[in-house]
Design a protein around this motif. Structure first.
Motif, PDB file in Angstrom:
ATOM      1  N   ALA A   1       8.198   4.747  -2.791  1.00  0.00           N
ATOM      2  CA  ALA A   1       7.806   5.568  -3.648  1.00  0.00           C
ATOM      3  C   ALA A   1       7.138   5.199  -5.024  1.00  0.00           C
ATOM      4  O   ALA A   1       6.192   5.703  -5.660  1.00  0.00           O
ATOM      5  CB  ALA A   1       9.074   6.377  -4.071  1.00  0.00           C
ATOM      6  N   ALA A   2       7.560   3.949  -5.287  1.00  0.00           N
ATOM      7  CA  ALA A   2       6.993   3.299  -6.645  1.00  0.00           C
ATOM      8  C   ALA A   2       5.657   3.183  -6.554  1.00  0.00           C
ATOM      9  O   ALA A   2       4.877   3.179  -7.270  1.00  0.00           O
ATOM     10  CB  ALA A   2       7.802   2.118  -7.141  1.00  0.00           C
TER      11      ALA A   2
ATOM     12  N   ALA B   1      12.560  13.918 -11.833  1.00  0.00           N
ATOM     13  CA  ALA B   1      13.335  13.088 -13.129  1.00  0.00           C
ATOM     14  C   ALA B   1      12.452  12.917 -14.079  1.00  0.00           C
ATOM     15  O   ALA B   1      12.836  12.665 -15.174  1.00  0.00           O
ATOM     16  CB  ALA B   1      13.756  12.011 -12.253  1.00  0.00           C
ATOM     17  N   ARG B   2      10.924  12.868 -14.003  1.00  0.00           N
ATOM     18  CA  ARG B   2      10.216  12.532 -14.960  1.00  0.00           C
ATOM     19  C   ARG B   2       9.697  13.727 -15.714  1.00  0.00           C
ATOM     20  O   ARG B   2       8.996  13.555 -16.765  1.00  0.00           O
ATOM     21  CB  ARG B   2       9.029  11.781 -14.469  1.00  0.00           C
TER      22      ARG B   2
ATOM     23  N   GLU C   1      11.581  11.581  -1.531  1.00  0.00           N
ATOM     24  CA  GLU C   1      11.930  10.628  -2.732  1.00  0.00           C
ATOM     25  C   GLU C   1      10.900  10.668  -4.088  1.00  0.00           C
ATOM     26  O   GLU C   1      11.251  10.771  -4.913  1.00  0.00           O
ATOM     27  CB  GLU C   1      11.976   9.274  -2.113  1.00  0.00           C
TER      28      GLU C   1
ATOM     29  N   LEU D   1       3.932   6.436  -6.830  1.00  0.00           N
ATOM     30  CA  LEU D   1       3.994   6.964  -8.234  1.00  0.00           C
ATOM     31  C   LEU D   1       3.135   6.055  -9.202  1.00  0.00           C
ATOM     32  O   LEU D   1       2.678   6.706 -10.091  1.00  0.00           O
ATOM     33  CB  LEU D   1       5.495   6.942  -8.659  1.00  0.00           C
TER      34      LEU D   1
ATOM     35  N   ARG E   1      11.673  12.054  -7.746  1.00  0.00           N
ATOM     36  CA  ARG E   1      11.364  10.885  -8.858  1.00  0.00           C
ATOM     37  C   ARG E   1      10.360  11.656  -9.914  1.00  0.00           C
ATOM     38  O   ARG E   1      10.686  11.619 -11.095  1.00  0.00           O
ATOM     39  CB  ARG E   1      10.782   9.721  -8.373  1.00  0.00           C
TER      40      ARG E   1
ATOM     41  N   GLY F   1      12.845   3.581  -2.339  1.00  0.00           N
ATOM     42  CA  GLY F   1      12.517   3.402  -3.829  1.00  0.00           C
ATOM     43  C   GLY F   1      11.078   2.670  -3.861  1.00  0.00           C
ATOM     44  O   GLY F   1      10.267   2.847  -4.932  1.00  0.00           O
TER      45      GLY F   1
END
Length: 221
Positions: free
Chosen positions: A194-195, A26-27, A19, A198, A23, A191
């Motif tokens: 993972a946040a 995607a960034r 994950e 991140l 992510r 999510g």
């Protein structure tokens, strides 16, 4: 035009590692997904990597150096949970050693191998656990919890060693997440977990180092 930042995520074949890798992709990051058993995954660069094997780590570092010349983000996510149903008086020495080999020494040898190619402003994120807190002791999974306590100590040591080079090192607790390790009863989604990781990569300031965090807030050791 600046080249994309290069990030390496260990244990990226599934769960939180996968994950976080997706992510970051995607960034706009160039993402290297470290896996013991490589398999194609979207536009990730797949790297054969077993953090418990020193030779594998050295070979991985050389491959990244040859292809990219640097590493901007290292996420030490690979980990094992081998004693979920054992108490500290029952867990055997071999289980303890195998757990420490991956969860602690794996992260340390990764930092040792990759730090030389990390520039100022780079980040190392060690995926830890609330189970490693000494302030809230637990009798659950003793080898796993002790390994996360030790990982937190390694985080502090690395943060001090790399501070003069402008490299931030932090431990992050993603919380109890619904993964193969966390199980279906866990309250937090992939999510959310993972946040939390991140945040230490993309939101924490460069001066934030040597800490233990969950959802961008400090966690007691």
């Amino acid at each position: 035009m600046n080249e994309p930042s290069v990030a390496l995520v260990t244990g990226a074949s599934r769960g939180l590692g996968r994950e976080v890798a997706l992510r970051l992709l995607a960034r706009g990051y160039t993402v290297i997904a470290g896996m013991r058993s490589p398999e194609p995954l979207m536009d990730l660069e797949i790297l054969t990597l077993d953090v418990a094997d020193e030779g594998s780590v050295r070979a991985a570092a050389e491959a990244v150096r040859t292809r990219h010349g640097r590493l901007d983000v290292l996420v030490n996510n690979a980990g094992v949970l081998l004693d979920a149903h054992l108490g500290v008086l029952e867990v055997d020495g071999d289980t303890f050693r195998r757990t420490l080999e991956t969860n602690v020494l794996g992260a340390l040898r990764m930092a040792q191998a990759f730090a030389p190619m990390m520039p100022p402003g780079a980040r190392i994120v060690n995926v830890s656990s609330g189970g490693g807190q000494l302030s809230e002791p637990s009798t659950w999974a003793p080898a796993y919890c002790v390994s996360k306590t030790a990982l937190n100590a390694v985080t502090v040591q690395l943060a001090e060693a790399l501070k003069s080079r402008g490299i931030a090192v932090n431990a992050v607790c993603p919380g109890w997440v619904r993964t193969d390790m966390g199980g279906p009863e866990a309250p937090r989604s992939l999510g959310q977990g993972a946040a939390s990781i991140l945040w230490a990569i993309t939101e924490a300031g460069p001066e934030v180092t040597g800490g233990f965090w969950r959802d961008g807030k400090p966690v007691a050791w």
